[in-house]
Enzyme design. Sequence first.
Site, mmCIF file in Angstrom:
data_model
loop_
_atom_site.group_PDB
_atom_site.id
_atom_site.type_symbol
_atom_site.label_atom_id
_atom_site.label_comp_id
_atom_site.label_asym_id
_atom_site.label_seq_id
_atom_site.Cartn_x
_atom_site.Cartn_y
_atom_site.Cartn_z
ATOM 1 N N TYR A 1 -50.221 -63.523 -64.518
ATOM 2 C CA TYR A 1 -49.148 -63.772 -63.536
ATOM 3 C C TYR A 1 -48.794 -62.530 -62.721
ATOM 4 C CZ TYR A 1 -48.824 -68.455 -65.226
ATOM 5 O OH TYR A 1 -49.156 -69.752 -65.529
ATOM 6 N N ARG B 1 -51.268 -62.382 -59.911
ATOM 7 C CA ARG B 1 -50.979 -63.363 -58.867
ATOM 8 C C ARG B 1 -49.774 -62.962 -58.019
ATOM 9 N NH1 ARG B 1 -54.167 -64.884 -61.540
ATOM 10 N NH2 ARG B 1 -55.738 -66.399 -60.914
ATOM 11 N N HIS C 1 -43.039 -76.972 -60.383
ATOM 12 C CA HIS C 1 -43.785 -76.215 -61.395
ATOM 13 C C HIS C 1 -43.331 -74.762 -61.517
ATOM 14 C CE1 HIS C 1 -47.413 -79.215 -61.266
ATOM 15 N NE2 HIS C 1 -46.345 -79.706 -61.867
ATOM 16 N N GLY D 1 -52.946 -81.383 -49.884
ATOM 17 C CA GLY D 1 -53.689 -80.380 -50.650
ATOM 18 C C GLY D 1 -53.456 -80.421 -52.143
ATOM 19 N N THR D 2 -53.482 -81.628 -52.702
ATOM 20 C CA THR D 2 -53.339 -81.720 -54.167
ATOM 21 C C THR D 2 -54.390 -82.684 -54.713
ATOM 22 O OG1 THR D 2 -51.875 -82.312 -55.991
ATOM 23 C CG2 THR D 2 -51.364 -83.314 -53.852
ATOM 24 N N SER D 3 -54.994 -82.303 -55.853
ATOM 25 C CA SER D 3 -56.148 -83.039 -56.354
ATOM 26 C C SER D 3 -55.775 -84.348 -57.053
ATOM 27 C CB SER D 3 -56.948 -82.161 -57.312
ATOM 28 O OG SER D 3 -56.106 -81.664 -58.318
ATOM 29 N N LEU E 1 -58.923 -81.763 -48.282
ATOM 30 C CA LEU E 1 -60.291 -81.383 -47.925
ATOM 31 C C LEU E 1 -61.284 -82.351 -48.563
ATOM 32 C CD1 LEU E 1 -61.322 -79.039 -46.253
ATOM 33 C CD2 LEU E 1 -61.381 -77.648 -48.324
ATOM 34 N N ALA F 1 -55.724 -78.481 -44.194
ATOM 35 C CA ALA F 1 -54.315 -78.769 -43.913
ATOM 36 C C ALA F 1 -53.825 -78.046 -42.659
ATOM 37 C CB ALA F 1 -53.462 -78.370 -45.123
HETATM 38 N N1 APR Z 1 -56.599 -78.132 -46.868
HETATM 39 C C1 APR Z 1 -56.316 -79.279 -47.537
HETATM 40 N N2 APR Z 1 -56.679 -79.510 -48.809
HETATM 41 C C2 APR Z 1 -57.373 -78.541 -49.433
HETATM 42 C C3 APR Z 1 -57.722 -77.317 -48.798
HETATM 43 C C4 APR Z 1 -57.302 -77.134 -47.453
HETATM 44 N N3 APR Z 1 -57.578 -76.024 -46.774
HETATM 45 N N4 APR Z 1 -58.402 -76.571 -49.693
HETATM 46 C C5 APR Z 1 -58.480 -77.282 -50.821
HETATM 47 N N5 APR Z 1 -57.867 -78.478 -50.673
HETATM 48 C C6 APR Z 1 -57.682 -79.550 -51.633
HETATM 49 C C7 APR Z 1 -58.800 -79.678 -52.640
HETATM 50 O O1 APR Z 1 -59.789 -80.571 -52.135
HETATM 51 C C8 APR Z 1 -58.081 -80.252 -53.845
HETATM 52 O O2 APR Z 1 -58.039 -81.659 -53.786
HETATM 53 O O3 APR Z 1 -56.535 -79.220 -52.387
HETATM 54 C C9 APR Z 1 -56.652 -79.733 -53.704
HETATM 55 C C10 APR Z 1 -56.286 -78.628 -54.670
HETATM 56 O O4 APR Z 1 -56.310 -79.152 -55.969
HETATM 57 P P1 APR Z 1 -55.916 -78.304 -57.257
HETATM 58 O O5 APR Z 1 -56.613 -76.988 -57.227
HETATM 59 O O6 APR Z 1 -56.125 -79.178 -58.424
HETATM 60 O O7 APR Z 1 -54.369 -77.982 -57.038
HETATM 61 P P2 APR Z 1 -53.083 -78.854 -57.379
HETATM 62 O O8 APR Z 1 -53.329 -80.312 -57.126
HETATM 63 O O9 APR Z 1 -51.950 -78.216 -56.676
HETATM 64 O O10 APR Z 1 -52.931 -78.631 -58.922
HETATM 65 C C11 APR Z 1 -51.845 -79.228 -59.557
HETATM 66 O O11 APR Z 1 -52.336 -78.147 -61.604
HETATM 67 O O12 APR Z 1 -53.040 -76.229 -62.695
HETATM 68 C C12 APR Z 1 -51.955 -77.018 -62.376
HETATM 69 O O13 APR Z 1 -49.691 -76.407 -62.293
HETATM 70 C C13 APR Z 1 -50.907 -76.264 -61.606
HETATM 71 O O14 APR Z 1 -49.548 -76.974 -59.745
HETATM 72 C C14 APR Z 1 -50.862 -76.994 -60.282
HETATM 73 C C15 APR Z 1 -51.318 -78.369 -60.659
#
Ligand code: APR
Length: 236
Positions: A54, A57, A109, A176-178, A203, A220
């Site tokens: 941390y 980061r 988070h 931007g979240t998976s 993405l 994004a």
């Molecule tokens: N623009 C849009 N989307 C993007 C970009 C971009 N430039 N770059 C990457 N992505 C997408 C990826 O395709 C992916 O689907 O953003 C997503 C990121 O996913 P993760 O890395 O899994 O991040 P997140 O969803 O925020 O993770 C959730 O997991 O590890 C824990 O607590 C942590 O808050 C986090 C949580």
Amino acid sequence: MPKKIVILTGAGISAESGIKTFRDPDGLWEGHRPEEVATPEAFRRDPEMVYRFYNARRNRLQSGRIEPNPAHLALVRLEQAIGDSFLLVTQNVDNLHERAGTKRIIHMHGELMKKRCQYCSTISTYDRDLTTEDQCSSCGETGGMRPHIVWFGEMPFELDRIWSEVADCEVFAAIGTSGVVEPAASLVHEARRTGADTFCFSLDSPENRGAFDNFIEGKAGETVPPWVDQFIASAS
Ligand code: APR
């Protein structure tokens, strides 16, 4: 009255600012997956390692090389246009939304720029690396300071409020979240259940892609600003 909007952001919105996403192919840190470092067990077993993770980061976030990008700035324009009808829920622990100018925000988070005492729960900002020697300025205990971060297996912050705001919104957009980490990944279902129009900006196709009415593929920083501008124009 403008439409009520809840925006959910994840690591992807900060990717163009230079912060790695969690599930990047090269997302390892010192050979560990984030899931191995960001846990209460890891902190009990090896607090120095968790502090290093941390501190690194946090130092990078403050290095001057990381700045908000056009997607963060577009969300500020949206908030300024609709005021209290706007809520940003972020899974990100960085402070790029605030640095861009966002006011109505929930960090579900936690926050990288804050620490919390494990003994008395006092939360405070801090400006140098966390160590096992740190003393709480509130209760005076030593060795109990931890990053103010929700680790795997812990409960996200302000869930009741998030859930009720999502149930009440007319537009829900995830950026931007998976879509793999709960409960954030399920918020879209609640939004749909209560009749909101739902948008996903990413993405790649996220795990929960099928739950959204609209999928906008791309970076994004390129896709969010025109959507926001169109939304503001249609709302005025
Ligand atoms: N623009 C849009 N989307 C993007 C970009 C971009 N430039 N770059 C990457 N992505 C997408 C990826 O395709 C992916 O689907 O953003 C997503 C990121 O996913 P993760 O890395 O899994 O991040 P997140 O969803 O925020 O993770 C959730 O997991 O590890 C824990 O607590 C942590 O808050 C986090 C949580």
